[in-house]
Enzyme design. Structure first.
Site, PDB file in Angstrom:
ATOM      1  N   TYR A 142     -14.097   6.418 -13.511  1.00  0.00           N
ATOM      2  CA  TYR A 142     -14.538   5.477 -12.148  1.00  0.00           C
ATOM      3  C   TYR A 142     -14.977   4.379 -12.689  1.00  0.00           C
ATOM      4  CZ  TYR A 142     -15.297   2.253  -8.229  1.00  0.00           C
ATOM      5  OH  TYR A 142     -14.668   0.767  -7.269  1.00  0.00           O
ATOM      6  N   ILE A 159     -19.966  -1.550  -0.548  1.00  0.00           N
ATOM      7  CA  ILE A 159     -19.134  -2.279   0.407  1.00  0.00           C
ATOM      8  C   ILE A 159     -18.305  -1.656   1.288  1.00  0.00           C
ATOM      9  CG2 ILE A 159     -17.500  -4.112   1.255  1.00  0.00           C
ATOM     10  CD1 ILE A 159     -19.290  -5.096  -1.024  1.00  0.00           C
ATOM     11  N   THR A 176     -16.010   0.322   3.792  1.00  0.00           N
ATOM     12  CA  THR A 176     -15.068   0.622   3.492  1.00  0.00           C
ATOM     13  C   THR A 176     -14.781   1.879   3.445  1.00  0.00           C
ATOM     14  OG1 THR A 176     -14.608   1.146   1.212  1.00  0.00           O
ATOM     15  CG2 THR A 176     -14.430  -1.741   1.753  1.00  0.00           C
ATOM     16  N   ASN A 198      -6.277  -4.946  -5.915  1.00  0.00           N
ATOM     17  CA  ASN A 198      -7.039  -4.740  -5.505  1.00  0.00           C
ATOM     18  C   ASN A 198      -6.951  -3.214  -5.405  1.00  0.00           C
ATOM     19  OD1 ASN A 198      -9.250  -4.652  -3.034  1.00  0.00           O
ATOM     20  ND2 ASN A 198      -7.999  -3.583  -2.042  1.00  0.00           N
ATOM     21  N   ASP A 256       1.143  -1.371  -0.368  1.00  0.00           N
ATOM     22  CA  ASP A 256      -0.006   0.144   0.067  1.00  0.00           C
ATOM     23  C   ASP A 256       0.873   1.089   0.083  1.00  0.00           C
ATOM     24  OD1 ASP A 256      -2.932   0.228   0.817  1.00  0.00           O
ATOM     25  OD2 ASP A 256      -1.937   2.388   0.924  1.00  0.00           O
TER      26      ASP A 256
END
Length: 249
Positions: free
Chosen positions: A154, A187, A189, A88, A35
């Protein structure tokens, strides 16, 4: 399910990426956590170790090709091979109609959400060829299958991820490298935390899912773990929505 496998996940500082790292650890993998957020990324690596699995944290910008190259190189130096990878890392980006969408906002989203997945696949596939196979899971979205107003960058990037996944799957199927995509709906997140703060927006998001709730990161991670494993040995070039029925409408 993943005993003795080396598995890499980007965007693992929180949300779905962290959930993937922890499920992989539970299933016996040695996990490479990556990350741009070093503090939270190292937290994820420590959580992996607490589950009894080996972990390596590598700071990398998912939108930088050289970072991906070095990420894979460090994986090979530390563990000797790479068996599974989950691309991801992603950002939501700016919101607005297409004609008004800022050029720099477009570039920022495509850099991480599409080019970043390509960079990951490029270097991961090269490494997997050295050990005769592997599994790559690209994180797409329900917006890889349908449109969404005021989210042109996106939506375009996630559609692109599906095309990239199918092309790579065809190219490397005979070499034992499987490439699949997962399509989460909304989701719980950090990416959607701003949307959830507004009660009306949150209610509208929930109503869009026939199951009457948003998903949890762990529900995505369980599918990713299966796709990474030998149990999915005949699965490649596929797109798996995990969406509470969103796309069935």
């Amino acid at each position: 399910m993943l005993k003795d496998k080396v598995a890499l996940v980007t965007g693992a500082a929180s949300g779905i990426g962290r959930a993937v790292a922890l499920v992989w650890a539970r299933e016996g993998a040695r996990v490479v956590v990556s990350d741009i957020n070093e503090e939270q990324g190292r937290e994820t690596a420590e959580l992996v170790r607490e589950l009894g699995a080996e972990a390596l944290f590598v700071r990398a910008d998912a939108g930088n090709a050289r970072d991906h190259e070095e990420l894979v190189a460090q994986t090979l130096r530390n563990f000797g091979h790479l068996d599974a990878a989950c691309n991801n890392a992603g950002i939501g980006g700016a919101s607005g109609p297409t004609a008004d969408y800022a050029l720099d906002a477009w570039d920022a989203v495509l850099r991480i959400n599409l080019s970043g997945v390509f960079y990951g696949c490029k270097y991961q596939i090269a490494a997997m060829q050295q050990n005769g196979g592997g599994s790559i899971i690209n994180m797409a979205s329900i917006l890889g299958a349908v449109g969404f107003a005021n989210s042109v960058a996106y939506t375009s990037a996630k559609h692109g991820v599906l095309g990239l996944t199918k092309a790579a799957a065809l190219e490397y199927a005979a070499k034992g490298i499987r490439v699949n995509a997962v399509g989460p709906a909304f989701i719980h997140t950090p990416m959607i935390s701003g949307l959830e703060q507004d009660a009306a927006t949150h209610a509208a998001l929930v109503a869009a899912h026939p199951m009457g709730r948003l998903g949890q990161p762990e529900e995505i991670a369980e599918l990713v773990a299966w796709l990474a494993s030998d149990r999915a040995s005949f699965v490649t070039g596929a797109y798996y929505p995990v969406d509470g029925g969103y796309l069935a409408r």
